[in-house]
Write an enzyme that holds these catalytic residues in place. Structure first.
Site, short mmCIF file in Angstrom:
data_model
loop_
_atom_site.label_atom_id
_atom_site.label_comp_id
_atom_site.label_asym_id
_atom_site.label_seq_id
_atom_site.Cartn_x
_atom_site.Cartn_y
_atom_site.Cartn_z
N ASN A 13 0.80 -1.23 0.00
CA ASN A 13 0.00 0.00 0.00
C ASN A 13 0.83 1.28 0.00
OD1 ASN A 13 0.69 -0.98 2.62
ND2 ASN A 13 -0.59 0.60 3.52
N GLY A 15 5.21 3.06 -0.50
CA GLY A 15 6.66 2.92 -0.67
C GLY A 15 7.06 1.90 -1.72
N VAL A 51 0.62 -9.67 8.86
CA VAL A 51 1.52 -10.81 8.64
C VAL A 51 2.00 -11.47 9.94
CG1 VAL A 51 2.30 -10.04 6.36
CG2 VAL A 51 3.59 -9.34 8.41
N GLY A 79 7.11 -4.68 6.35
CA GLY A 79 8.13 -4.50 7.39
C GLY A 79 7.88 -3.25 8.22
N TYR A 142 16.13 -4.36 13.44
CA TYR A 142 15.84 -4.30 11.99
C TYR A 142 16.90 -5.05 11.18
CZ TYR A 142 14.57 -2.18 7.48
OH TYR A 142 14.18 -1.97 6.18
N ILE A 175 16.28 4.75 -0.60
CA ILE A 175 15.30 4.92 -1.66
C ILE A 175 14.55 6.23 -1.44
CG2 ILE A 175 13.40 3.79 -2.92
CD1 ILE A 175 15.91 2.00 -2.59
#
Length: 236
Positions: A13, A15, A51, A79, A142, A175
Site C-alpha cells: 500500500n 513505498g 503478517v 516491514g 531491523y 530509496i
C-alpha cells in the site's frame, strides 16, 4: 514477453511495495497486495492482512486464490522499524520487528509454498535491506530481521529448488520514499556522500529488479542476494 502470473506483494500500500505492485500490473500480471490499511495501486486487488497472524495470512491467501488463482509469485515486503540504540531497546522493540519482518516472511512463504509445490513452480522474493548485511547503529532489531531473510531464502532454495521454486533476496539501499523525504537536507547529503552512486534510488529502480528476478529469465538464479544500493554495501 513474460508469462502472466498471479502475484502477491505484502505491504503493497505504500513505498517500495506499492512501486513493486505497480510494476507487476504494468507488465500484465494478476496482482494482489496485502495491507493493514490503505490500498494497492490501480489494477491490483487489496486484501486485509496482518503478517504476524497466521490465520489472517491464510484468509488473505484464500481470498487471492479464489479471485485471481493460486499465488505463483510471492514478494515478502511488509516491514516495520523501531529504531533505537541497543541500551534503550526494549524486548518489545526487538520482538515486534522480528515478528513482523522475519516471522511475517516465514508465515507468507509457508502458506505460498503449498500452491507452489503443487504447481511445481514458484518465485519467492524477500525484500531485505543493505542494513541487513552492512549493519546500522540503532537498528539491531531491523538489521537482524533483514539478514535473517537471507537464511530463509537459502534454506528454501535447498529445500524446494528441485520443484521449480526459486527464492531470492533483494536488498535496497536508500530509496526516495516519504520516509527519506522527511530527513533534513543536511542529513540527506551526508548519506549521499557515502553512496558511490551519489544519489538515492527511485522506488521504480527497485521494482524492476524485483520483477526481473521473479520473471521467466531468472529461473536459474536462487539463494542470491541482489543489492540495489548504488554500491553502498559492496562486498556484503
Amino acid at each position: 514477453m513474460t508469462t502472466p502470473r498471479t502475484v502477491l506483494i505484502t505491504g503493497g500500500n505504500r513505498g517500495i511495495g506499492f512501486a513493486i505492485a505497480e510494476e507487476f500490473v504494468a507488465q500484465g500480471h494478476r496482482v494482489a497486495v496485502t495491507a493493514r490499511s490503505g490500498e494497492g495501486p490501480e489494477g491490483s486487488l487489496t486484501v486485509r492482512a496482518d503478517v504476524t497472524d497466521s490465520a489472517a495470512v491464510d484468509a488473505a491467501f484464500s481470498e487471492v486464490e479464489s479471485t485471481l488463482g493460486p499465488v505463483e509469485v510471492l514478494i515478502a515486503n511488509a516491514g516495520i522499524t523501531r529504531d533505537t540504540l541497543l541500551m534503550r531497546m526494549s524486548d518489545d522493540d526487538f520482538d515486534s520487528v522480528i515478528d513482523t519482518n522475519l516471522g511475517g516472511a516465514f508465515r507468507v512463504v509457508k502458506r505460498a509454498s503449498k500452491g507452489m509445490l503443487k504447481a511445481r513452480f514458484g518465485r519467492i522474493v524477500l525484500i531485505s535491506s543493505v542494513v541487513g548485511l552492512y549493519g546500522s547503529a540503532g537498528q539491531v532489531n531491523y538489521a537482524a530481521s533483514k539478514s535473517g531473510l537471507v537464511g530463509i531464502a537459502r534454506s528454501i532454495t535447498r529445500e524446494l529448488g528441485a520443484r521449480g521454486i526459486t527464492a531470492n533476496v533483494v536488498a535496497p539501499g536508500f530509496i526516495e520514499t516519504d520516509m527519506t523525504a522527511e530527513l533534513p537536507e543536511a542529513t540527506q547529503s551526508e548519506y549521499k556522500k557515502s553512496i558511490p552512486a551519489g544519489r538515492f534510488a527511485t522506488p521504480g529502480e527497485v521494482a524492476r529488479v524485483v520483477t526481473w528476478i521473479a520473471g521467466d529469465d531468472a529461473g536459474y538464479i536462487s539463494g542470491a542476494v541482489i543489492p540495489v544500493d548504488g554500491g553502498l554495501g559492496m562486498g556484503h
